[in-house]
Scaffold this motif. Structure first.
Motif, PDB file in Angstrom:
ATOM      1  N   MET A   1       0.844  -1.187   0.000  1.00 23.84           N
ATOM      2  CA  MET A   1       0.000   0.000   0.000  1.00 23.84           C
ATOM      3  C   MET A   1       0.887   1.247   0.000  1.00 23.84           C
ATOM      4  SD  MET A   1      -2.985   1.115   2.690  1.00 23.84           S
ATOM      5  CE  MET A   1      -3.980  -0.323   2.264  1.00 23.84           C
ATOM      6  N   ILE A   2       0.606   2.159  -0.903  1.00 24.59           N
ATOM      7  CA  ILE A   2       1.421   3.367  -1.035  1.00 24.59           C
ATOM      8  C   ILE A   2       0.631   4.589  -0.575  1.00 24.59           C
ATOM      9  CG2 ILE A   2       2.605   4.901  -2.649  1.00 24.59           C
ATOM     10  CD1 ILE A   2       3.286   2.484  -4.342  1.00 24.59           C
ATOM     11  N   ILE A   3       1.250   5.379   0.289  1.00 29.47           N
ATOM     12  CA  ILE A   3       0.684   6.653   0.735  1.00 29.47           C
ATOM     13  C   ILE A   3       1.567   7.764   0.187  1.00 29.47           C
ATOM     14  CG2 ILE A   3       0.079   8.103   2.704  1.00 29.47           C
ATOM     15  CD1 ILE A   3      -0.209   5.585   4.371  1.00 29.47           C
ATOM     16  N   GLU A   4       0.949   8.726  -0.471  1.00 29.94           N
ATOM     17  CA  GLU A   4       1.685   9.861  -1.042  1.00 29.94           C
ATOM     18  C   GLU A   4       1.200  11.151  -0.391  1.00 29.94           C
ATOM     19  OE1 GLU A   4       2.245  12.179  -5.359  1.00 29.94           O
ATOM     20  OE2 GLU A   4       1.237  10.227  -5.271  1.00 29.94           O
ATOM     21  N   LEU A   5       2.143  11.971   0.056  1.00 31.67           N
ATOM     22  CA  LEU A   5       1.827  13.264   0.645  1.00 31.67           C
ATOM     23  C   LEU A   5       2.177  14.375  -0.336  1.00 31.67           C
ATOM     24  CD1 LEU A   5       1.936  11.333   3.110  1.00 31.67           C
ATOM     25  CD2 LEU A   5       2.975  13.171   4.421  1.00 31.67           C
ATOM     26  N   PHE A   6       1.423  15.463  -0.285  1.00 32.36           N
ATOM     27  CA  PHE A   6       1.802  16.644  -1.057  1.00 32.36           C
ATOM     28  C   PHE A   6       1.321  17.891  -0.335  1.00 32.36           C
ATOM     29  CE2 PHE A   6      -2.501  16.056  -2.545  1.00 32.36           C
ATOM     30  CZ  PHE A   6      -2.953  17.266  -3.057  1.00 32.36           C
TER      31      PHE A   6
ATOM     32  N   ASP B   1      -2.388   4.503  -3.160  1.00 37.69           N
ATOM     33  CA  ASP B   1      -3.606   3.986  -2.536  1.00 37.69           C
ATOM     34  C   ASP B   1      -4.274   5.059  -1.686  1.00 37.69           C
ATOM     35  OD1 ASP B   1      -3.482   0.973  -3.185  1.00 37.69           O
ATOM     36  OD2 ASP B   1      -1.468   1.420  -2.437  1.00 37.69           O
ATOM     37  N   LEU B   2      -3.458   5.956  -1.140  1.00 35.68           N
ATOM     38  CA  LEU B   2      -3.984   7.025  -0.299  1.00 35.68           C
ATOM     39  C   LEU B   2      -3.190   8.297  -0.589  1.00 35.68           C
ATOM     40  CD1 LEU B   2      -6.086   7.583   1.908  1.00 35.68           C
ATOM     41  CD2 LEU B   2      -4.376   6.944   3.609  1.00 35.68           C
ATOM     42  N   LEU B   3      -3.905   9.351  -0.965  1.00 39.61           N
ATOM     43  CA  LEU B   3      -3.273  10.628  -1.301  1.00 39.61           C
ATOM     44  C   LEU B   3      -3.630  11.644  -0.222  1.00 39.61           C
ATOM     45  CD1 LEU B   3      -1.636  12.285  -3.368  1.00 39.61           C
ATOM     46  CD2 LEU B   3      -3.785  12.745  -4.571  1.00 39.61           C
ATOM     47  N   ILE B   4      -2.609  12.222   0.391  1.00 37.91           N
ATOM     48  CA  ILE B   4      -2.799  13.129   1.524  1.00 37.91           C
ATOM     49  C   ILE B   4      -2.278  14.513   1.171  1.00 37.91           C
ATOM     50  CG2 ILE B   4      -2.355  13.529   3.977  1.00 37.91           C
ATOM     51  CD1 ILE B   4      -3.750  10.888   3.481  1.00 37.91           C
ATOM     52  N   ARG B   5      -3.145  15.505   1.293  1.00 41.90           N
ATOM     53  CA  ARG B   5      -2.706  16.896   1.151  1.00 41.90           C
ATOM     54  C   ARG B   5      -2.546  17.505   2.539  1.00 41.90           C
ATOM     55  NH1 ARG B   5      -6.332  22.090  -0.775  1.00 41.90           N
ATOM     56  NH2 ARG B   5      -4.836  23.670  -0.099  1.00 41.90           N
TER      57      ARG B   5
ATOM     58  N   LEU C   1       9.651   4.247   4.857  1.00 39.25           N
ATOM     59  CA  LEU C   1       9.670   5.641   4.411  1.00 39.25           C
ATOM     60  C   LEU C   1      10.510   5.795   3.156  1.00 39.25           C
ATOM     61  CD1 LEU C   1      10.306   7.476   7.798  1.00 39.25           C
ATOM     62  CD2 LEU C   1       8.285   7.769   6.373  1.00 39.25           C
ATOM     63  N   MET C   2      10.032   6.626   2.248  1.00 39.88           N
ATOM     64  CA  MET C   2      10.854   7.089   1.136  1.00 39.88           C
ATOM     65  C   MET C   2      10.776   8.608   1.169  1.00 39.88           C
ATOM     66  SD  MET C   2      12.950   6.546  -1.219  1.00 39.88           S
ATOM     67  CE  MET C   2      12.882   4.761  -1.212  1.00 39.88           C
ATOM     68  N   LEU C   3      11.832   9.220   1.699  1.00 44.57           N
ATOM     69  CA  LEU C   3      11.811  10.651   1.960  1.00 44.57           C
ATOM     70  C   LEU C   3      12.571  11.430   0.903  1.00 44.57           C
ATOM     71  CD1 LEU C   3      12.487  10.705   5.816  1.00 44.57           C
ATOM     72  CD2 LEU C   3      10.292  10.645   4.623  1.00 44.57           C
ATOM     73  N   SER C   4      12.053  12.616   0.609  1.00 46.45           N
ATOM     74  CA  SER C   4      12.820  13.558  -0.191  1.00 46.45           C
ATOM     75  C   SER C   4      14.017  13.985   0.642  1.00 46.45           C
ATOM     76  CB  SER C   4      11.961  14.770  -0.555  1.00 46.45           C
ATOM     77  OG  SER C   4      11.444  15.368   0.614  1.00 46.45           O
ATOM     78  N   TYR C   5      14.990  14.576   0.000  1.00 46.12           N
ATOM     79  CA  TYR C   5      16.256  14.824   0.678  1.00 46.12           C
ATOM     80  C   TYR C   5      16.568  16.301   0.716  1.00 46.12           C
ATOM     81  CZ  TYR C   5      21.217  14.355   1.787  1.00 46.12           C
ATOM     82  OH  TYR C   5      22.443  14.440   2.366  1.00 46.12           O
ATOM     83  N   ARG C   6      16.698  16.832   1.916  1.00 42.04           N
ATOM     84  CA  ARG C   6      17.108  18.220   2.095  1.00 42.04           C
ATOM     85  C   ARG C   6      18.537  18.214   2.607  1.00 42.04           C
ATOM     86  NH1 ARG C   6      14.946  22.339   1.305  1.00 42.04           N
ATOM     87  NH2 ARG C   6      12.995  21.259   0.939  1.00 42.04           N
ATOM     88  N   PRO C   7      19.414  19.061   2.053  1.00 45.65           N
ATOM     89  CA  PRO C   7      20.836  18.956   2.365  1.00 45.65           C
ATOM     90  C   PRO C   7      21.181  19.138   3.831  1.00 45.65           C
ATOM     91  CG  PRO C   7      20.360  20.990   1.187  1.00 45.65           C
ATOM     92  CD  PRO C   7      19.135  20.134   1.100  1.00 45.65           C
ATOM     93  N   ALA C   8      20.401  19.901   4.568  1.00 43.09           N
ATOM     94  CA  ALA C   8      20.718  20.116   5.978  1.00 43.09           C
ATOM     95  C   ALA C   8      20.302  18.938   6.843  1.00 43.09           C
ATOM     96  CB  ALA C   8      20.038  21.387   6.480  1.00 43.09           C
TER      97      ALA C   8
ATOM     98  N   ASP D   1       5.238  -5.779   0.502  1.00 40.87           N
ATOM     99  CA  ASP D   1       4.104  -5.845   1.416  1.00 40.87           C
ATOM    100  C   ASP D   1       4.207  -4.696   2.420  1.00 40.87           C
ATOM    101  OD1 ASP D   1       3.109  -8.188   0.251  1.00 40.87           O
ATOM    102  OD2 ASP D   1       4.464  -9.434   1.458  1.00 40.87           O
ATOM    103  N   GLY D   2       3.108  -4.405   3.075  1.00 41.81           N
ATOM    104  CA  GLY D   2       3.125  -3.356   4.080  1.00 41.81           C
ATOM    105  C   GLY D   2       2.823  -1.992   3.482  1.00 41.81           C
ATOM    106  N   VAL D   3       3.167  -0.960   4.247  1.00 42.53           N
ATOM    107  CA  VAL D   3       2.859   0.421   3.874  1.00 42.53           C
ATOM    108  C   VAL D   3       4.151   1.144   3.501  1.00 42.53           C
ATOM    109  CG1 VAL D   3       1.897   2.620   4.662  1.00 42.53           C
ATOM    110  CG2 VAL D   3       0.888   0.462   5.443  1.00 42.53           C
ATOM    111  N   MET D   4       4.136   1.811   2.357  1.00 42.36           N
ATOM    112  CA  MET D   4       5.257   2.651   1.946  1.00 42.36           C
ATOM    113  C   MET D   4       4.779   4.098   1.906  1.00 42.36           C
ATOM    114  SD  MET D   4       8.324   3.228   1.004  1.00 42.36           S
ATOM    115  CE  MET D   4       8.990   1.607   0.674  1.00 42.36           C
ATOM    116  N   LEU D   5       5.472   4.965   2.639  1.00 40.93           N
ATOM    117  CA  LEU D   5       5.104   6.376   2.697  1.00 40.93           C
ATOM    118  C   LEU D   5       6.098   7.210   1.896  1.00 40.93           C
ATOM    119  CD1 LEU D   5       4.655   5.309   6.036  1.00 40.93           C
ATOM    120  CD2 LEU D   5       3.363   7.406   5.850  1.00 40.93           C
TER     121      LEU D   5
END
Length: 258
Positions: free
Chosen positions: A1-6, A164-168, A33-40, A125-129
């Motif tokens: 299951m994939i959760i996407e935030l924006f 699967d789930l889109l979060i604003r 978690l699959m996180l965007s990367y901020r240099p700090a 399997d499981g949840v990927m954010l």
């Protein structure tokens, strides 16, 4: 299951993703978690496709520049994969073409890497954010290309993979501006060259609202949560957990009926 935030910059996408992953794990769920990367920040993605991390003592700008190189080199070992994913990324960038060649190249390689991560996430399997993914990228392309054609934007949204789930995530403009100013005050001149300036970042607030409206008009379900303080984080995470539970229950019922 994939959760996407924006959501707009500094709204708390990464913070909520981390908070939600922690809560899900505490309740026995397999959450990655699959996180965007901020240099700090030290990259803390723990999902598939996570690159080798740069040492903590490496300069922030070097870490920011090194990540795409490492990931693209990893993709280069799979010619058929990189061909498909780079082709899809280039088509999306051509559709909503940024006015800057630099940003066209940068977003093409980013979308290629994102496609690879998404493909891996869909196989586990499981949840990927994802703290941000394709919807956020389209918001950036709209900004950089000054795209006004809503039919074109809708077409781009249809071409991207669906979570699967889109979060604003939303927050008042004055709070976002204060957070952005704090972030920029802590960045070096080199780091700021890799970021939008304050005014450009603030323009994304309206673009996120436009994209949200387009998604809803076309029947996409978008869950909207607030990001103000710890209390709102807990409330947002609880709402998302309830939706995940409902989706899991529906899927189990469908499996029984087959």
């Amino acid at each position: 299951m994939i959760i996407e935030l924006f959501g707009p910059p500094c709204v708390g996408k990464t913070t909520l993703a981390r908070h939600l992953a922690t809560r899900l794990r505490e309740r026995g769920h397999a959450a990655q978690l699959m996180l965007s990367y901020r240099p700090a920040e030290q990259c803390s993605s723990d999902g598939p496709g996570n690159p080798n991390r740069m040492p903590r003592h490496a300069p922030p700008t070097l870490r920011r520049l090194a990540r795409p190189i490492v990931e693209m080199l990893a993709l280069a070992r799979q010619p058929s994969v990189i061909s498909n994913e780079l082709g899809g990324a280039i088509n999306l960038v051509k559709m909503l073409r940024p006015k800057s060649v630099f940003w066209s190249i940068r977003l093409s390689q980013y979308l290629s890497r994102l496609s690879n991560s998404w493909r891996h996430a869909s196989e586990i399997d499981g949840v990927m954010l994802f703290d941000q993914a394709f919807v956020q990228a389209i918001c950036s392309l709209i900004l950089l290309g000054r795209v006004k054609d809503e039919a074109l934007i809708a077409q781009a949204l249809e071409l991207t993979p669906k979570p699967d789930l889109l979060i604003r995530i939303e927050s008042p403009r004055n709070i976002l501006e204060a957070r952005l100013r704090r972030r920029q005050s802590g960045q070096s001149a080199a780091e700021r060259l890799l970021e939008f300036d304050l005014q450009t970042n603030l323009e994304l607030i309206e673009i996120v609202e436009r994209v949200d409206a387009l998604l809803r008009q076309r029947g996409r379900k978008v869950t909207c949560v607030a990001s103000l303080e710890q209390g709102s984080l807990d409330g947002a995470a609880e709402l998302i957990e309830m939706q995940l539970a409902a989706m899991s229950g529906t899927r189990r019922a469908e499996a029984v009926m087959r």
